[in-house]
Design a protein around this motif. Structure first.
Motif, PDB file in Angstrom:
ATOM      1  N   HIS A 208      80.931  40.108  66.701  1.00 10.00           N
ATOM      2  CA  HIS A 208      81.796  38.944  66.517  1.00 10.00           C
ATOM      3  C   HIS A 208      81.946  38.597  65.043  1.00 10.00           C
ATOM      4  CE1 HIS A 208      83.869  35.298  67.683  1.00 10.00           C
ATOM      5  NE2 HIS A 208      83.125  34.647  66.809  1.00 10.00           N
ATOM      6  N   PHE A 211      83.332  42.119  62.774  1.00  9.67           N
ATOM      7  CA  PHE A 211      84.700  42.573  62.989  1.00  9.67           C
ATOM      8  C   PHE A 211      85.719  41.472  62.734  1.00  9.67           C
ATOM      9  CE2 PHE A 211      82.386  45.830  65.449  1.00  9.67           C
ATOM     10  CZ  PHE A 211      82.763  46.902  64.660  1.00  9.67           C
ATOM     11  N   ALA A 215      88.577  41.818  60.123  1.00 13.26           N
ATOM     12  CA  ALA A 215      89.951  41.575  60.556  1.00 13.26           C
ATOM     13  C   ALA A 215      90.632  40.522  59.692  1.00 13.26           C
ATOM     14  CB  ALA A 215      89.965  41.148  62.025  1.00 13.26           C
ATOM     15  N   PRO A 219      94.345  41.732  56.354  1.00 18.02           N
ATOM     16  CA  PRO A 219      95.672  41.283  55.920  1.00 18.02           C
ATOM     17  C   PRO A 219      95.701  40.780  54.481  1.00 18.02           C
ATOM     18  CG  PRO A 219      94.718  39.739  57.489  1.00 18.02           C
ATOM     19  CD  PRO A 219      93.860  40.954  57.493  1.00 18.02           C
ATOM     20  N   ARG A 273      87.823  33.384  56.856  1.00 19.69           N
ATOM     21  CA  ARG A 273      88.157  33.547  58.266  1.00 19.69           C
ATOM     22  C   ARG A 273      88.833  32.322  58.849  1.00 19.69           C
ATOM     23  NH1 ARG A 273      82.942  35.433  61.349  1.00 19.69           N
ATOM     24  NH2 ARG A 273      84.198  34.487  62.992  1.00 19.69           N
ATOM     25  N   GLU A 311      82.467  26.253  65.067  1.00 24.55           N
ATOM     26  CA  GLU A 311      83.284  27.246  65.784  1.00 24.55           C
ATOM     27  C   GLU A 311      83.727  26.776  67.177  1.00 24.55           C
ATOM     28  OE1 GLU A 311      81.524  31.134  65.797  1.00 24.55           O
ATOM     29  OE2 GLU A 311      82.741  31.794  64.105  1.00 24.55           O
ATOM     30  N   PRO A 312      82.841  26.151  67.955  1.00 23.37           N
ATOM     31  CA  PRO A 312      83.289  25.745  69.301  1.00 23.37           C
ATOM     32  C   PRO A 312      84.190  24.518  69.307  1.00 23.37           C
ATOM     33  CG  PRO A 312      80.866  25.805  69.144  1.00 23.37           C
ATOM     34  CD  PRO A 312      81.419  25.873  67.769  1.00 23.37           C
ATOM     35  N   LYS A 313      84.385  23.878  68.142  1.00 25.75           N
ATOM     36  CA  LYS A 313      85.150  22.629  68.123  1.00 25.75           C
ATOM     37  C   LYS A 313      86.596  22.895  67.712  1.00 25.75           C
ATOM     38  CE  LYS A 313      85.657  18.510  65.359  1.00 25.75           C
ATOM     39  NZ  LYS A 313      85.294  17.898  64.096  1.00 25.75           N
ATOM     40  N   PRO A 314      87.561  22.472  68.508  1.00 25.84           N
ATOM     41  CA  PRO A 314      88.949  22.631  68.088  1.00 25.84           C
ATOM     42  C   PRO A 314      89.224  21.748  66.875  1.00 25.84           C
ATOM     43  CG  PRO A 314      88.794  22.073  70.432  1.00 25.84           C
ATOM     44  CD  PRO A 314      87.453  21.842  69.829  1.00 25.84           C
TER      45      PRO A 314
ATOM     46  N   GLU B  10      91.336  32.083  64.230  1.00 27.26           N
ATOM     47  CA  GLU B  10      91.240  32.344  62.797  1.00 27.26           C
ATOM     48  C   GLU B  10      92.634  32.611  62.237  1.00 27.26           C
ATOM     49  OE1 GLU B  10      88.067  34.950  61.808  1.00 27.26           O
ATOM     50  OE2 GLU B  10      86.709  33.999  63.233  1.00 27.26           O
ATOM     51  N   PRO B  11      93.135  31.708  61.369  1.00 21.82           N
ATOM     52  CA  PRO B  11      94.540  31.738  60.942  1.00 21.82           C
ATOM     53  C   PRO B  11      94.964  33.057  60.294  1.00 21.82           C
ATOM     54  CG  PRO B  11      93.269  30.075  59.729  1.00 21.82           C
ATOM     55  CD  PRO B  11      92.405  30.572  60.817  1.00 21.82           C
ATOM     56  N   ALA B  12      94.079  33.652  59.478  1.00 25.74           N
ATOM     57  CA  ALA B  12      94.463  34.889  58.793  1.00 25.74           C
ATOM     58  C   ALA B  12      94.787  35.978  59.810  1.00 25.74           C
ATOM     59  CB  ALA B  12      93.344  35.337  57.857  1.00 25.74           C
ATOM     60  N   GLN B  13      93.954  36.038  60.864  1.00 24.84           N
ATOM     61  CA  GLN B  13      94.171  37.069  61.876  1.00 24.84           C
ATOM     62  C   GLN B  13      95.431  36.792  62.686  1.00 24.84           C
ATOM     63  OE1 GLN B  13      90.812  38.630  64.094  1.00 24.84           O
ATOM     64  NE2 GLN B  13      89.469  37.305  62.898  1.00 24.84           N
ATOM     65  N   THR B  15      98.172  35.199  61.664  1.00 22.56           N
ATOM     66  CA  THR B  15      99.335  35.530  60.848  1.00 22.56           C
ATOM     67  C   THR B  15      99.567  37.039  60.847  1.00 22.56           C
ATOM     68  OG1 THR B  15      98.451  33.793  59.432  1.00 22.56           O
ATOM     69  CG2 THR B  15     100.417  34.922  58.657  1.00 22.56           C
ATOM     70  N   GLU B  16      98.467  37.784  60.714  1.00 23.03           N
ATOM     71  CA  GLU B  16      98.566  39.238  60.649  1.00 23.03           C
ATOM     72  C   GLU B  16      99.090  39.811  61.965  1.00 23.03           C
ATOM     73  OE1 GLU B  16      98.567  41.259  58.384  1.00 23.03           O
ATOM     74  OE2 GLU B  16      97.835  43.218  59.011  1.00 23.03           O
ATOM     75  N   ARG B  19     102.722  39.139  62.225  1.00 25.52           N
ATOM     76  CA  ARG B  19     103.482  40.014  61.322  1.00 25.52           C
ATOM     77  C   ARG B  19     103.644  41.416  61.932  1.00 25.52           C
ATOM     78  NH1 ARG B  19     102.946  43.898  57.565  1.00 25.52           N
ATOM     79  NH2 ARG B  19     100.746  44.204  58.003  1.00 25.52           N
ATOM     80  N   ASP B  36      93.472  27.154  69.425  1.00 24.67           N
ATOM     81  CA  ASP B  36      92.304  27.022  70.296  1.00 24.67           C
ATOM     82  C   ASP B  36      92.712  27.206  71.750  1.00 24.67           C
ATOM     83  OD1 ASP B  36      92.915  24.283  71.463  1.00 24.67           O
ATOM     84  OD2 ASP B  36      92.861  23.818  69.318  1.00 24.67           O
ATOM     85  N   ARG B  57      86.672  34.627  72.088  1.00 23.86           N
ATOM     86  CA  ARG B  57      85.878  33.467  71.711  1.00 23.86           C
ATOM     87  C   ARG B  57      86.730  32.497  70.909  1.00 23.86           C
ATOM     88  NH1 ARG B  57      80.105  33.496  68.614  1.00 23.86           N
ATOM     89  NH2 ARG B  57      79.825  35.476  69.680  1.00 23.86           N
ATOM     90  N   PRO B  59      87.500  27.980  70.324  1.00 18.79           N
ATOM     91  CA  PRO B  59      87.048  26.636  70.655  1.00 18.79           C
ATOM     92  C   PRO B  59      87.886  26.050  71.794  1.00 18.79           C
ATOM     93  CG  PRO B  59      88.091  26.673  68.475  1.00 18.79           C
ATOM     94  CD  PRO B  59      88.119  28.073  69.002  1.00 18.79           C
ATOM     95  N   LYS B 100      89.322  44.353  67.200  1.00 22.73           N
ATOM     96  CA  LYS B 100      89.523  43.874  65.833  1.00 22.73           C
ATOM     97  C   LYS B 100      88.811  44.785  64.853  1.00 22.73           C
ATOM     98  CE  LYS B 100      89.816  38.991  67.019  1.00 22.73           C
ATOM     99  NZ  LYS B 100      89.214  37.673  66.805  1.00 22.73           N
ATOM    100  N   PRO B 101      89.315  45.031  63.663  1.00 26.27           N
ATOM    101  CA  PRO B 101      90.641  44.631  63.201  1.00 26.27           C
ATOM    102  C   PRO B 101      91.732  45.440  63.918  1.00 26.27           C
ATOM    103  CG  PRO B 101      89.201  45.345  61.362  1.00 26.27           C
ATOM    104  CD  PRO B 101      88.547  45.739  62.622  1.00 26.27           C
ATOM    105  N   VAL B 102      92.817  44.756  64.236  1.00 26.11           N
ATOM    106  CA  VAL B 102      93.906  45.403  64.971  1.00 26.11           C
ATOM    107  C   VAL B 102      94.639  46.379  64.045  1.00 26.11           C
ATOM    108  CG1 VAL B 102      96.072  44.969  66.186  1.00 26.11           C
ATOM    109  CG2 VAL B 102      94.173  43.366  66.419  1.00 26.11           C
TER     110      VAL B 102
END
Lengths: 391, 251
Positions: A208, A211, A215, A219, A273, A311-314, B10-13, B15-16, B19, B36, B57, B59, B100-102
């Motif tokens: 988790h 990777f 990931a 980008p 991240r 992490e678990p919190k929106p 995770e925003p970076a992932q 966006t990617e 794209r 989420d 995984r 939130p 991941k990574p895709v």
């Protein structure tokens, strides 16, 4: 100069009684504080005994001068015998040799000192004969039966053992037992530390974490090459800090500054991240950075804050790492505004190890407390003794 | 035109992924990008998309929970960092997955399959796959070992090592956790605890009691014929219901 010889030993390395006059045993065997305390105890006993034997001389009709001389020579001889060996051994320990050299030199010092003590005692005994009114009898004129001869020899043997025991023999045994206990303690600390390393490592090489980090960096290479570079640097620095290294001896000494930096590189990666979602505040005053701090336990708390809090919190989350000094205590806390600890059963958060390490290093002087923060989230706080006043 | 939602915390992932999708599948319309699980559930309701790319995984609600809501209606593609354990669950083919990574090549393959499925409109029932994934998540958690019982006491959290716990007893809405010297209440129901405890170490002896087998000193029968367990280090007598009495035969 070996300064640790002036510090009391950790309680689990101390053997025997340590109450009242025996407080000196809390210090390392053959250290100056130990020698001082031991001398006070043995001198008191010897002087008392000498006074009694002087009084005996008086009672037997000897003169004041002679009785005082007997008592004085007796005290000098016996104290010399008790003290010269340990004093030499103490001098050796304070030279700060490595352990192997030190052990051999300590043994040599005790034996040499004992020989010196015998000479001192023989001299004192010869000085005592005149005031005690004893005359030298030439060996050829002595009338001694074989049985008496044997008894005398046995007495001399037992007395010799007794003298050797008091003249550094027992202290040497205590010295060896202290070395053994300290070695066992170092081994336990090393085990706890490597357990912690393993726990942290498991979290880091968990798919988790690894990777998702890769990931997120991927980008960036296209969008923002320089940020990708710094993210890769942070990942490398981080893995280097948590992957066990081949080390030659015992535990590493680490400082609060180093530990905060390790947390910072981890949090940098988490920011790559999580983006805007994660805010980080690290507040470790520069003058506290040199404070000794056990390795990796702070990172373990920060990881818990991320993993079980944010992490678990929106939505957005914030993690604060701060250190301060209150009196003689260094307080380091990790605060998050995440979901908070749910009650019920939870997995190994690595907290058992944190507690064990703190207890091992600082006994009752350290605390780990976990509290649900007033505005939600969790606060984990470690309190340890300040090691020296910050400059 | 095919519609899709993306769910990734995770925003970076995110966006990617967006794209790459625009590049490799220009006809796809991304109707929602959710950070989420909860907003992903909402987006499912609002947009009824044909395709959902879900991180596992997240939130709020996990990708597995979101997939449950989508099962049978939406073509699900999991995007996961998980290792081969989880991957074996996907081999059933009920849903596609991306590791991941895709990579563009792997995403290309997934797109090929999705295009074919969207045409035939044959979205599969995912319940068996999701059950298998759930079981694996649970196993993963308990491999870490349940080491603490956490009880909130006002502002602080009290933590008992599980080794110290003698018994759990349900009382009204709460469950008492009792150790030799201490106790606290937690809100986790007994039913949920049973599933997470080692059944060899902790025995359920009554609808409302789970006890550490080693802590039991003796079993007593009272005048009314009811059985009670007496503990070595506590004074409480814990009720044993006849349904669970068989565990004590031959003790």
């Amino acid at each position: 100069m070996n300064t640790s010889l002036f510090q009391p030993l950790p309680p689990d390395a101390v053997a025997g009684t340590t109450w009242g006059p025996f407080r000196y045993r809390r210090y390392p065997v053959f250290s100056l504080p130990w020698l001082r305390g031991r001398f006070v105890v043995s001198a008191t006993a010897v002087v008392l005994y000498a006074v009694f034997s002087g009084l005996g001389q008086l009672a037997a009709g000897n003169t004041w001068e002679n009785a005082a001389a007997v008592a004085g020579y007796f005290a000098l001889g016996v104290l010399g015998m008790f003290t010269i060996g340990p004093a030499l051994a103490t001098w050796v320990r304070h030279q700060g040799f490595n352990r192997r050299l030190e052990t051999w030199r300590v043994i040599f010092a005790v034996i040499l000192g004992f020989a010196g003590g015998m000479i001192a005692d023989a001299w004192a005994s010869s000085q005592m004969k005149r005031p005690m009114g004893m005359k030298e009898v030439p060996a050829s004129k002595r009338k001694i039966s074989d049985l008496d001869e044997a008894t005398l020899r046995l007495g001399a043997l037992v007395g010799g053992f007794g003298y050797f025991a008091c003249g550094g023999g027992l202290a040497s045994l205590a010295y060896f037992s202290e070395q053994r206990r300290l070695r066992a303690r170092t081994a336990t600390l090393a085990r706890l530390e490597s357990d912690m390393r393993l726990t942290v490592l498991q979290a880091q090489i968990e798919p988790h974490f690894l990777f998702n980090t890769l990931a997120s960096i991927r980008p960036l290479i296209r969008q923002d090459a320089s940020r990708a570079e710094s993210a890769l640097d942070a990942l490398a620095a981080h893995l280097r800090a948590v992957i066990p290294q081949m080390r030659t001896s015992g535990t590493v000494t680490s400082t609060l500054g180093q530990q905060a930096d390790i947390c910072a590189s981890y949090l940098d990666l988490m920011k790559v991240r999580m983006g805007e979602r994660l805010r980080v505040e690290i507040n470790v005053p520069p003058d506290l950075r040199a404070q000794p701090f056990p390795p990796l336990i702070l990172l373990s708390l920060v990881e818990n804050g991320i993993k079980h809090g944010i992490e678990p919190k929106p939505g957005p989350g914030k993690i604060i790492l701060k250190a301060s000094i209150a009196g003689a205590e260094l307080q380091v806390s990790v605060i998050d505004d995440g979901v908070g600890l749910k009650d019920g059963l939870s997995g190994g958060l690595g907290l058992a190890n944190v507690r064990e390490q703190l207890e091992m290093r600082y006994q009752t002087a350290a605390r780990l407390s976990i509290a649900t923060h007033a505005e939600g989230g969790t606060m984990a706080e470690i309190v340890i003794p300040v090691q020296y006043p910050p400059a | 035109m095919t519609t899709a939602i993306l769910a990734e915390d995770e925003p970076a992932q995110m966006t990617e992924l967006a794209r790459l999708l625009r590049e490799l599948w220009p006809e796809l319309r991304i109707v929602a990008m959710c950070e989420d699980g909860l907003s992903a559930l909402e987006a499912l309701d609002t947009y009824c998309p044909q395709v959902a790319f879900l991180d596992i995984r997240m939130p709020g609600a996990s990708g597995i929970e979101v997939a449950r809501a989508a099962s049978g209606k939406v073509h699900v593609v999991f995007v996961t960092a998980y290792d081969e354990y989880a991957v074996t669950a996907f081999e059933t083919g009920a849903a596609d997955y991306l590791l991941k990574p895709v990579t563009p090549a792997r995403l290309g393959q997934a797109i090929e399959r999705l295009r074919a499925r969207v045409v035939t409109n044959a979205s599969t029932d995912l319940s068996r796959l999701l059950d298998a994934l759930d079981a694996q998540m649970l196993a993963r958690q308990s491999r870490g070992g349940l080491k603490w019982v956490t009880a909130n006491l006002g502002d602080t959290v009290k933590m008992f090592p599980i080794e110290d716990v003698l018994f759990f007893q349900a009382e009204d809405k709460y469950v008492r956790v009792v150790t030799t010297e201490d106790e606290a209440v937690i809100r986790t129901p007994l039913k949920a605890l049973v599933k997470q405890l080692d059944p060899e170490v902790f025995w359920q002896i009554h609808r409302s009691v789970i006890v550490r087998a080693h802590a039991i000193d003796r079993v007593q029968k009272d005048e009314l014929g009811h059985f009670h367990a007496r503990l070595k280090s506590r004074t409480e007598a814990l009720p044993i219901s006849t349904a669970y009495l068989s565990r004590f035969r031959g003790m």
